[in-house]
Design a protein around this motif. Structure first.
Motif, mmCIF file in Angstrom:
data_model
loop_
_atom_site.group_PDB
_atom_site.id
_atom_site.type_symbol
_atom_site.label_atom_id
_atom_site.label_comp_id
_atom_site.label_asym_id
_atom_site.label_seq_id
_atom_site.Cartn_x
_atom_site.Cartn_y
_atom_site.Cartn_z
ATOM 1 N N UNK A 1 0.834 -1.205 0.000
ATOM 2 C CA UNK A 1 0.000 0.000 0.000
ATOM 3 C C UNK A 1 0.870 1.257 0.000
ATOM 4 N N UNK A 2 2.015 1.198 0.682
ATOM 5 C CA UNK A 2 2.917 2.348 0.690
ATOM 6 C C UNK A 2 3.445 2.624 -0.713
ATOM 7 N N UNK A 3 3.857 1.576 -1.435
ATOM 8 C CA UNK A 3 4.357 1.755 -2.800
ATOM 9 C C UNK A 3 3.264 2.313 -3.711
ATOM 10 N N UNK A 4 2.039 1.844 -3.528
ATOM 11 C CA UNK A 4 0.926 2.344 -4.324
ATOM 12 C C UNK A 4 0.696 3.824 -4.040
ATOM 13 N N UNK A 5 0.714 4.183 -2.767
ATOM 14 C CA UNK A 5 0.477 5.579 -2.385
ATOM 15 C C UNK A 5 1.550 6.497 -2.966
ATOM 16 N N UNK A 6 2.802 6.092 -2.857
ATOM 17 C CA UNK A 6 3.906 6.914 -3.361
ATOM 18 C C UNK A 6 3.872 7.040 -4.876
ATOM 19 N N UNK A 7 3.332 6.030 -5.545
ATOM 20 C CA UNK A 7 3.327 6.026 -7.010
ATOM 21 C C UNK A 7 2.123 6.701 -7.643
ATOM 22 N N UNK A 8 1.221 7.258 -6.838
ATOM 23 C CA UNK A 8 0.028 7.900 -7.391
ATOM 24 C C UNK A 8 0.359 9.319 -7.854
ATOM 25 N N UNK A 9 0.861 9.453 -9.049
ATOM 26 C CA UNK A 9 1.250 10.753 -9.587
ATOM 27 C C UNK A 9 0.073 11.398 -10.320
ATOM 28 N N UNK A 10 -1.048 11.459 -9.640
ATOM 29 C CA UNK A 10 -2.255 12.080 -10.165
ATOM 30 C C UNK A 10 -2.765 13.073 -9.137
ATOM 31 N N UNK A 11 -3.603 13.982 -9.579
ATOM 32 C CA UNK A 11 -4.016 15.080 -8.712
ATOM 33 C C UNK A 11 -5.142 14.682 -7.770
ATOM 34 N N UNK A 12 -5.046 15.178 -6.552
ATOM 35 C CA UNK A 12 -6.103 14.964 -5.574
ATOM 36 C C UNK A 12 -7.409 15.550 -6.091
ATOM 37 N N UNK A 13 -8.497 14.833 -5.882
ATOM 38 C CA UNK A 13 -9.797 15.308 -6.313
ATOM 39 C C UNK A 13 -10.171 14.937 -7.733
ATOM 40 N N UNK A 14 -9.207 14.400 -8.486
ATOM 41 C CA UNK A 14 -9.499 14.005 -9.868
ATOM 42 C C UNK A 14 -10.278 12.691 -9.882
ATOM 43 N N UNK B 1 -9.522 10.009 -11.514
ATOM 44 C CA UNK B 1 -8.569 8.906 -11.383
ATOM 45 C C UNK B 1 -8.210 8.665 -9.926
ATOM 46 N N UNK B 2 -8.024 9.739 -9.176
ATOM 47 C CA UNK B 2 -7.702 9.625 -7.745
ATOM 48 C C UNK B 2 -8.874 9.014 -6.982
ATOM 49 N N UNK B 3 -10.069 9.498 -7.268
ATOM 50 C CA UNK B 3 -11.265 8.966 -6.600
ATOM 51 C C UNK B 3 -11.423 7.474 -6.879
ATOM 52 N N UNK B 4 -11.124 7.056 -8.104
ATOM 53 C CA UNK B 4 -11.269 5.654 -8.483
ATOM 54 C C UNK B 4 -10.311 4.759 -7.701
ATOM 55 N N UNK B 5 -9.044 5.167 -7.616
ATOM 56 C CA UNK B 5 -8.042 4.361 -6.916
ATOM 57 C C UNK B 5 -8.315 4.315 -5.420
ATOM 58 N N UNK B 6 -8.603 5.463 -4.831
ATOM 59 C CA UNK B 6 -8.811 5.508 -3.375
ATOM 60 C C UNK B 6 -10.037 4.688 -2.954
ATOM 61 N N UNK B 7 -11.106 4.752 -3.753
ATOM 62 C CA UNK B 7 -12.292 3.973 -3.406
ATOM 63 C C UNK B 7 -12.042 2.471 -3.561
#
Length: 290
Positions: A111-124, A126-132
């Motif tokens: 999960x740490x590697x996934x979090x660090x690799x999320x080079x997308x903007x908060x609120x987008x 794509x971000x909503x999809x991954x976090x959910x």
């Protein structure tokens, strides 16, 4: 004095140069539209012809400029990318299960590697999809009142002791940190751990001055080093010195009289004269207890 001619003259000469009116709606460096982003305060930028931290720039603008003003907009446009964190966060304000393994886009990662690799903007989107998708596996809700197995004033965790918890041998310090990040103080898990491991993990800390005050201006020799009396609390805590130990008694016997005092109920104010509080003349020098 406030009512003196000298004070009035100084106000007249320097008020416009030195004073400002606090904004009704302060400028927020990391606000974009209706979204607020985290300030990366320790980043450095060149501002007003000198190197300053983003925290310094943000504080200055917040205190002096209105949100939406020309000055606020100019600074925002120039420093937003450097000072504001718009990166998608997997768990946001919740805790991250750093070591848990998940599969993302055909790859196994923590999960740490996934979090660090999320080079997308908060609120987008794509971000909503991954976090959910990964919130249940990777994230946990932080407690409002964190669990403390050694709860109570003056009670410390013995960092040198270990216990068996859920079949795993762990230090009391690690157990305390783990439960503190995940469990509520009044939860059953916290109560059970405190009941099972209090005697091994917890002790009453040695305090040199107890309810008194440590004199930070006084230095003494302790274990071959010169230390301020106020440092004793941290030193004794770091050494896991218990209140009922011989070492605690020895330290008190040697240093209590030198280091401790009782704070007055009404503090002495040097510049309280005839019912008035006067300003301290910071440039004046005197000889005291020479």
């Amino acid at each position: 004095f406030a009512d003196s001619e000298q004070c009035s003259t100084a106000k007249e000469d320097f008020r416009d140069t030195c004073c400002y009116t606090a904004p009704a709606t302060p400028c927020n460096l990391c606000k974009r539209g209706t979204d607020y982003f985290d300030l990366m305060g320790i980043n450095y930028v060149s501002f007003m012809d000198k190197t300053q931290t983003c925290a310094d720039v943000s504080n200055m603008m917040f205190k002096r400029e209105e949100q939406g003003s020309e000055a606020c907009t100019t600074v925002h446009d120039e420093y937003f990318d450097t000072c504001c964190n718009t990166k998608c966060s997997l768990c946001g304000e919740n805790g991250l299960e750093a070591g848990v393994k998940v599969n993302f886009e055909g790859r196994s990662m923590t999960c740490l590697e996934l979090d660090l690799g999320l080079l997308i903007e908060a609120g987008s989107e794509a971000c909503e999809s991954v976090t959910s998708q990964f919130a249940d596996q990777c994230c946990y809700e932080k407690p409002e009142t964190p669990c403390r197995i050694c709860n109570g004033e003056g009670v410390g965790v013995n960092t040198e002791a270990s216990v068996l918890y859920l079949g795993t041998n762990t230090t009391c310090d690690s157990l305390s940190n783990y439960l503190g990040s995940r469990e509520e103080q009044n939860g059953e898990t916290c109560k059970a751990a405190a009941t099972d491991h209090y005697d091994t993990c917890c002790y009453e800390r040695c305090s040199l001055c107890e309810d008194g005050k440590s004199d930070w201006e006084t230095f003494v020799q302790y274990e071959g080093k010169s230390i301020a009396c106020g440092d004793f609390e941290w030193i004794l805590r770091g050494q896991n010195v218990a209140a009922d130990s011989d070492k605690c008694s020895a330290v008190k016997e040697e240093f209590y009289e030198k280091c401790c005092y009782t704070a007055p109920s009404t503090s002495c104010n040097l510049c309280y004269v005839d019912g008035q509080y006067l300003e301290v003349s910071v440039d004046a020098q005197v000889t005291y207890q020479d």
